[in-house]
Write an enzyme that holds these catalytic residues in place. Structure first.
Site, PDB file in Angstrom:
ATOM      1  N   VAL A 244      35.104  38.778  43.763  1.00 50.59           N
ATOM      2  CA  VAL A 244      35.274  40.224  43.928  1.00 50.59           C
ATOM      3  C   VAL A 244      36.280  40.732  42.901  1.00 50.59           C
ATOM      4  O   VAL A 244      36.827  41.820  43.050  1.00 50.59           O
ATOM      5  CB  VAL A 244      35.727  40.594  45.362  1.00 50.59           C
ATOM      6  CG1 VAL A 244      34.629  40.326  46.365  1.00 50.59           C
ATOM      7  CG2 VAL A 244      37.019  39.855  45.745  1.00 50.59           C
ATOM      8  N   ALA A 245      36.525  39.935  41.873  1.00 51.94           N
ATOM      9  CA  ALA A 245      37.486  40.290  40.817  1.00 51.94           C
ATOM     10  C   ALA A 245      36.752  41.034  39.710  1.00 51.94           C
ATOM     11  O   ALA A 245      36.443  42.220  39.838  1.00 51.94           O
ATOM     12  CB  ALA A 245      38.178  39.029  40.296  1.00 51.94           C
ATOM     13  N   ARG A 246      36.434  40.350  38.639  1.00 50.92           N
ATOM     14  CA  ARG A 246      35.634  40.862  37.538  1.00 50.92           C
ATOM     15  C   ARG A 246      34.707  39.746  37.082  1.00 50.92           C
ATOM     16  O   ARG A 246      35.068  38.567  37.131  1.00 50.92           O
ATOM     17  CB  ARG A 246      36.504  41.343  36.366  1.00 50.92           C
ATOM     18  CG  ARG A 246      37.264  42.631  36.636  1.00 50.92           C
ATOM     19  CD  ARG A 246      36.332  43.825  36.757  1.00 50.92           C
ATOM     20  NE  ARG A 246      37.042  45.099  36.921  1.00 50.92           N
ATOM     21  CZ  ARG A 246      37.368  45.632  38.079  1.00 50.92           C
ATOM     22  NH1 ARG A 246      37.064  44.974  39.209  1.00 50.92           N
ATOM     23  NH2 ARG A 246      37.985  46.786  38.139  1.00 50.92           N
ATOM     24  N   ASP A 270      29.993  39.882  43.829  1.00 48.51           N
ATOM     25  CA  ASP A 270      29.990  41.348  43.838  1.00 48.51           C
ATOM     26  C   ASP A 270      30.122  41.875  42.418  1.00 48.51           C
ATOM     27  O   ASP A 270      29.865  43.037  42.155  1.00 48.51           O
ATOM     28  CB  ASP A 270      31.129  41.883  44.703  1.00 48.51           C
ATOM     29  CG  ASP A 270      31.057  43.399  44.883  1.00 48.51           C
ATOM     30  OD1 ASP A 270      29.997  43.889  45.319  1.00 48.51           O
ATOM     31  OD2 ASP A 270      32.052  44.082  44.570  1.00 48.51           O
ATOM     32  N   GLU A 275      27.181  42.782  33.449  1.00 48.27           N
ATOM     33  CA  GLU A 275      27.065  43.713  34.573  1.00 48.27           C
ATOM     34  C   GLU A 275      26.673  45.085  34.041  1.00 48.27           C
ATOM     35  O   GLU A 275      27.332  45.578  33.122  1.00 48.27           O
ATOM     36  CB  GLU A 275      28.402  43.801  35.322  1.00 48.27           C
ATOM     37  CG  GLU A 275      28.340  44.627  36.590  1.00 48.27           C
ATOM     38  CD  GLU A 275      29.661  44.627  37.349  1.00 48.27           C
ATOM     39  OE1 GLU A 275      30.134  45.741  37.690  1.00 48.27           O
ATOM     40  OE2 GLU A 275      30.238  43.548  37.592  1.00 48.27           O
ATOM     41  N   HIS A 294      28.509  45.351  42.880  1.00 49.21           N
ATOM     42  CA  HIS A 294      29.877  45.824  42.643  1.00 49.21           C
ATOM     43  C   HIS A 294      30.240  46.963  43.603  1.00 49.21           C
ATOM     44  O   HIS A 294      30.775  47.994  43.197  1.00 49.21           O
ATOM     45  CB  HIS A 294      30.054  46.286  41.191  1.00 49.21           C
ATOM     46  CG  HIS A 294      31.480  46.259  40.731  1.00 49.21           C
ATOM     47  ND1 HIS A 294      31.838  46.109  39.424  1.00 49.21           N
ATOM     48  CD2 HIS A 294      32.648  46.360  41.418  1.00 49.21           C
ATOM     49  CE1 HIS A 294      33.165  46.126  39.308  1.00 49.21           C
ATOM     50  NE2 HIS A 294      33.681  46.285  40.511  1.00 49.21           N
ATOM     51  N   SER A 296      31.758  46.156  46.851  1.00 48.06           N
ATOM     52  CA  SER A 296      32.586  45.646  47.946  1.00 48.06           C
ATOM     53  C   SER A 296      33.699  46.621  48.297  1.00 48.06           C
ATOM     54  O   SER A 296      34.223  46.603  49.411  1.00 48.06           O
ATOM     55  CB  SER A 296      33.188  44.289  47.569  1.00 48.06           C
ATOM     56  OG  SER A 296      34.034  44.399  46.442  1.00 48.06           O
TER      57      SER A 296
END
Length: 334
Positions: A244-246, A270, A275, A294, A296
């Site tokens: 859930v970071a990058r 996520d 992306e 993306h 979350s």
């Protein structure tokens, strides 16, 4: 009365809300939340709905808040003292220009704690109870038992102990797990049974005992590609990676390889690299991968939490007359 004509004027600082919103919620909801929280009637809060309105309003605005701001808009700023970024990350901002202009910058750190914490917990339970297997068999109308796992007694490693990482740790407390934290300054400790730094040996030591690896760190030179082929070789084959970071925190090719060879049990993503994830990317077809777009951090309370931070800083400015020592201050750098 239009948003640009707010009907309010006073001697307090003027606040401009830029037009871009997030999570499908109109930016006017953010402006209204700010107005509810800023008690001083002398503070004028304006929403700009078009690029032209933004260029006009930023000339006099002392405080500007929004998802981003570009250099072309900054060229019109004559009195800007504070840019309150509505995202936790600030890597997309022209920070060098803002620093040259002596503009204080804050971010939205803390806004995403509860919602992303819940997302991570849901992803962990999804793999623990193997709900992806249940969903697949339900689609096939196949009544066939399968073995699930237990979360109790597992080891969860949380990389990044900011607001999101702390929220994850707090939500794991009732489940009887061992929590390992990884952060830049391990000497500060944190809500974990053990805290490691980013030293390669320490990090791999933590990975070797990990059942669930939660990535909740910012993207920096140190974390880019942090979870690479060597990391996947160290993780136990029963481990699940939750990002859930990058996206670039994980080496995507190494991730796909680990998933295909059963080097890890699964991944909940996520964020991805690239992306958005291209339609023909192999990650879409792997049955041990959970993908969310993306979102979350999507929550109806996003603007309320953001407004709490920004309104609090506006009140601090009113009380002290200074744009220093604000909550979540990014510039000037500490």
């Amino acid at each position: 009365m239009t948003e640009m004509d707010s009907g309010r004027s006073g001697e307090g600082p003027s606040v401009l809300v830029l037009r871009k919103g997030t999570h499908g919620t109109p930016i006017s909801a953010y402006a209204n939340a700010l107005r509810e929280r800023v008690s001083n009637p002398d503070v004028e809060i304006t929403v700009a709905n078009t690029p032209a309105e933004e260029r006009e309003a930023i000339r006099d605005a002392e405080i500007v808040t929004g998802m981003s701001i570009d250099e072309s808009l900054l060229e019109h700023a004559e009195n800007l003292q504070l840019f309150a970024c509505a995202y936790a990350g600030t890597g997309h901002l022209p920070l060098e220009t803002l620093e040259e202009m002596d503009v204080t910058v804050t971010n939205a750190s803390g806004v995403h704690g509860p919602n992303i914490g819940e997302h991570v917990l849901g992803a962990i339970l999804w793999f623990t109870r193997r709900f992806h297997v249940a969903s697949r068999r339900q689609r096939r109308r196949e009544w066939r038992h399968y073995q699930a796992h237990e979360l109790q007694g597992s080891t969860v490693t949380v990389v990044g102990l900011g607001a999101i990482g702390r929220s994850v740790c707090e939500r794991l407390e009732p489940f009887g797990v061992d929590v390992q934290g990884v952060r830049y300054t391990p000497e500060k400790g944190g809500p974990a049974d053990a805290v490691y730094g980013f030293d390669a040996d320490d990090f791999h030591d933590a990975l070797s005992r990990t059942d669930y690896l939660v990535l909740a760190c910012p993207l920096t030179n140190e974390t880019r590609g942090l979870v690479d082929a060597a990391a996947f070789d160290t993780l136990p084959p029963n481990a699940v990676v939750i990002n859930v970071a990058r996206g670039p925190v994980v080496d995507t090719d190494a991730l796909v390889s680990a998933l295909r060879r059963n080097g890890i049990r699964g991944a909940s993503l996520d964020v991805t690299d690239p992306e958005p994830l291209p339609e023909d990317h192999s990650l879409w077809t792997l049955e041990n991968v959970q993908i969310t777009p993306h979102n979350s951090g999507h929550t109806p309370k996003y603007y309320d939490r953001l407004a709490d931070i920004v309104a609090g800083n506006v009140e601090r400015v009113l009380e002290s007359g200074s744009y220093e020592e604000l909550e979540n201050q990014v510039l000037p750098r500490p």
